[in-house]
Design a protein around this motif. Structure first.
Motif, PDB file in Angstrom:
ATOM      1  N   HIS A 195       0.836  -1.204   0.000  1.00 15.00           N
ATOM      2  CA  HIS A 195       0.000   0.000   0.000  1.00 15.00           C
ATOM      3  C   HIS A 195       0.869   1.252   0.000  1.00 15.00           C
ATOM      4  N   ASP A 196       1.946   1.214   0.782  1.00 18.05           N
ATOM      5  CA  ASP A 196       2.869   2.355   0.816  1.00 18.05           C
ATOM      6  C   ASP A 196       3.403   2.661  -0.576  1.00 18.05           C
ATOM      7  N   ALA A 197       3.775   1.611  -1.298  1.00 19.78           N
ATOM      8  CA  ALA A 197       4.345   1.791  -2.633  1.00 19.78           C
ATOM      9  C   ALA A 197       3.318   2.384  -3.594  1.00 19.78           C
ATOM     10  N   ILE A 198       2.078   1.947  -3.470  1.00 24.13           N
ATOM     11  CA  ILE A 198       1.002   2.483  -4.328  1.00 24.13           C
ATOM     12  C   ILE A 198       0.797   3.966  -4.050  1.00 24.13           C
ATOM     13  N   VAL A 199       0.681   4.313  -2.773  1.00 25.28           N
ATOM     14  CA  VAL A 199       0.455   5.709  -2.391  1.00 25.28           C
ATOM     15  C   VAL A 199       1.634   6.581  -2.821  1.00 25.28           C
ATOM     16  N   ALA A 204       3.789  10.780  -6.217  1.00 29.70           N
ATOM     17  CA  ALA A 204       4.868  11.223  -7.103  1.00 29.70           C
ATOM     18  C   ALA A 204       4.389  11.488  -8.518  1.00 29.70           C
ATOM     19  N   ARG A 205       3.107  11.253  -8.783  1.00 25.81           N
ATOM     20  CA  ARG A 205       2.518  11.431 -10.114  1.00 25.81           C
ATOM     21  C   ARG A 205       3.224  10.560 -11.143  1.00 25.81           C
ATOM     22  N   ASP A 206       3.476   9.309 -10.726  1.00 28.40           N
ATOM     23  CA  ASP A 206       4.174   8.358 -11.598  1.00 28.40           C
ATOM     24  C   ASP A 206       3.202   7.245 -11.977  1.00 28.40           C
ATOM     25  N   PRO A 207       2.493   7.370 -13.101  1.00 28.57           N
ATOM     26  CA  PRO A 207       1.471   6.385 -13.465  1.00 28.57           C
ATOM     27  C   PRO A 207       2.034   4.992 -13.720  1.00 28.57           C
ATOM     28  N   ALA A 212       2.418  -0.579 -11.725  1.00 24.32           N
ATOM     29  CA  ALA A 212       3.262  -1.717 -11.332  1.00 24.32           C
ATOM     30  C   ALA A 212       3.074  -2.060  -9.859  1.00 24.32           C
ATOM     31  N   ALA A 213       2.944  -1.034  -9.005  1.00 25.60           N
ATOM     32  CA  ALA A 213       2.782  -1.278  -7.574  1.00 25.60           C
ATOM     33  C   ALA A 213       1.477  -2.000  -7.273  1.00 25.60           C
ATOM     34  N   MET A 214       0.404  -1.604  -7.954  1.00 31.28           N
ATOM     35  CA  MET A 214      -0.868  -2.284  -7.750  1.00 31.28           C
ATOM     36  C   MET A 214      -0.819  -3.697  -8.302  1.00 31.28           C
ATOM     37  N   ARG A 215      -0.166  -3.871  -9.427  1.00 34.53           N
ATOM     38  CA  ARG A 215      -0.016  -5.207 -10.006  1.00 34.53           C
ATOM     39  C   ARG A 215       0.729  -6.129  -9.034  1.00 34.53           C
ATOM     40  N   THR A 216       1.790  -5.602  -8.431  1.00 29.90           N
ATOM     41  CA  THR A 216       2.559  -6.375  -7.451  1.00 29.90           C
ATOM     42  C   THR A 216       1.705  -6.711  -6.234  1.00 29.90           C
ATOM     43  N   HIS A 217       0.947  -5.735  -5.766  1.00 36.53           N
ATOM     44  CA  HIS A 217       0.097  -5.950  -4.593  1.00 36.53           C
ATOM     45  C   HIS A 217      -0.932  -7.042  -4.841  1.00 36.53           C
ATOM     46  N   LEU A 218      -1.637  -6.979  -5.952  1.00 34.40           N
ATOM     47  CA  LEU A 218      -2.662  -7.986  -6.243  1.00 34.40           C
ATOM     48  C   LEU A 218      -2.053  -9.351  -6.494  1.00 34.40           C
ATOM     49  N   GLY A 219      -0.856  -9.379  -7.064  1.00 28.36           N
ATOM     50  CA  GLY A 219      -0.158 -10.651  -7.235  1.00 28.36           C
ATOM     51  C   GLY A 219       0.185 -11.269  -5.897  1.00 28.36           C
ATOM     52  N   SER A 220       0.567 -10.428  -4.943  1.00 30.96           N
ATOM     53  CA  SER A 220       0.870 -10.903  -3.595  1.00 30.96           C
ATOM     54  C   SER A 220      -0.382 -11.442  -2.910  1.00 30.96           C
ATOM     55  N   VAL A 221      -1.496 -10.736  -3.085  1.00 28.89           N
ATOM     56  CA  VAL A 221      -2.770 -11.194  -2.506  1.00 28.89           C
ATOM     57  C   VAL A 221      -3.157 -12.548  -3.093  1.00 28.89           C
TER      58      VAL A 221
END
Length: 229
Positions: A195-199, A204-207, A212-221
């Motif tokens: 979540h920290d990485a997503i926020v 940082a306005r880095d789409p 990628a951060a959300m993709r990683t998070h959902l992969g972890s879930v």
């Protein structure tokens, strides 16, 4: 005459419950209090409360999930509530996670491009509340709020509606019971860092990083749930 009186009383409870939800500022995805609390707050019997809940669920105003509670539905979800209920019976947990992996990284990307400073502040609050959750059930509710607040941050009503419909199906999909070894998530629970990485990417306005951060998070879930990355 007696039947008409009962009908009026039932309508009164429905109106009272509807007003309680409207006045309480509940948003789609929010969880209502337990039946026991609502009985006290609304001063009604359990039987009449349940009839009122049935009526609002039939309208598509709320969505109930056994073992998790009663949730506020998307304002426009009612038109397809029956279809969503049927769909949820056909979707497997793996298919549901793949759908999330297709939609939510795109939502994170859009949030990085369009989130206001106030939206980012709210997202941080949701992130922090999830960390402080006293139980697993409360963590899941707060995690749900984090993801919906992220969808709101896109400033795109269509993406938000798509998220709400996907989330409605998610709550109804038959998940296997997850065995917990603790009363609440540990501070080292991987979702917190994710979540920290997503926020951070959104702030940082880095789409690209947000996607990628959300993709990683959902992969972890997915990996935790059934060993799928």
């Amino acid at each position: 005459m007696l039947m008409n009186a009962v009908s009026v009383e039932a309508d009164d409870v429905v109106a009272k419950l509807r007003s309680y939800i409207e006045d309480g500022g509940y948003k789609p995805g929010d969880r209502l209090e337990s039946e026991r609390e609502l009985i006290v707050r609304l001063d009604v019997t359990r039987a009449r409360l349940r009839k009122a809940l049935d009526a609002l669920e039939h309208e598509g105003a709320i969505w109930r999930h056994v073992g998790k509670g009663t949730f506020i539905a998307s304002p426009d979800a009612g038109f397809g509530l029956g279809n969503l209920a049927k769909l949820s019976q056909k979707v497997t947990p793996v298919q549901l996670m793949r759908a999330r992996q297709a939609l939510e990284p795109a939502i994170a990307r859009e949030a990085a491009l369009h989130a206001t400073m106030d939206a980012i502040r709210q997202l941080k609050q949701c992130r922090d509340r999830a960390i402080d959750a006293p139980t697993w059930d409360e963590y899941e509710a707060r995690d749900d709020s984090f993801h919906r607040t992220l969808a709101e941050a896109t400033d795109n009503i269509l993406l938000l509606s798509l998220f709400d419909h996907l989330n409605t199906v998610r709550r109804a999909v038959a998940w296997n019971t997850v065995v917990r070894s603790s009363d609440r998530p540990a501070r080292t629970h991987s979702s917190f860092a994710e979540h920290d990485a997503i926020v951070a990417a959104i702030e940082a306005r880095d789409p690209t990083a947000a996607h990628a951060a959300m993709r990683t998070h959902l992969g972890s879930v997915a990996a935790r749930l059934f060993g799928e990355a």
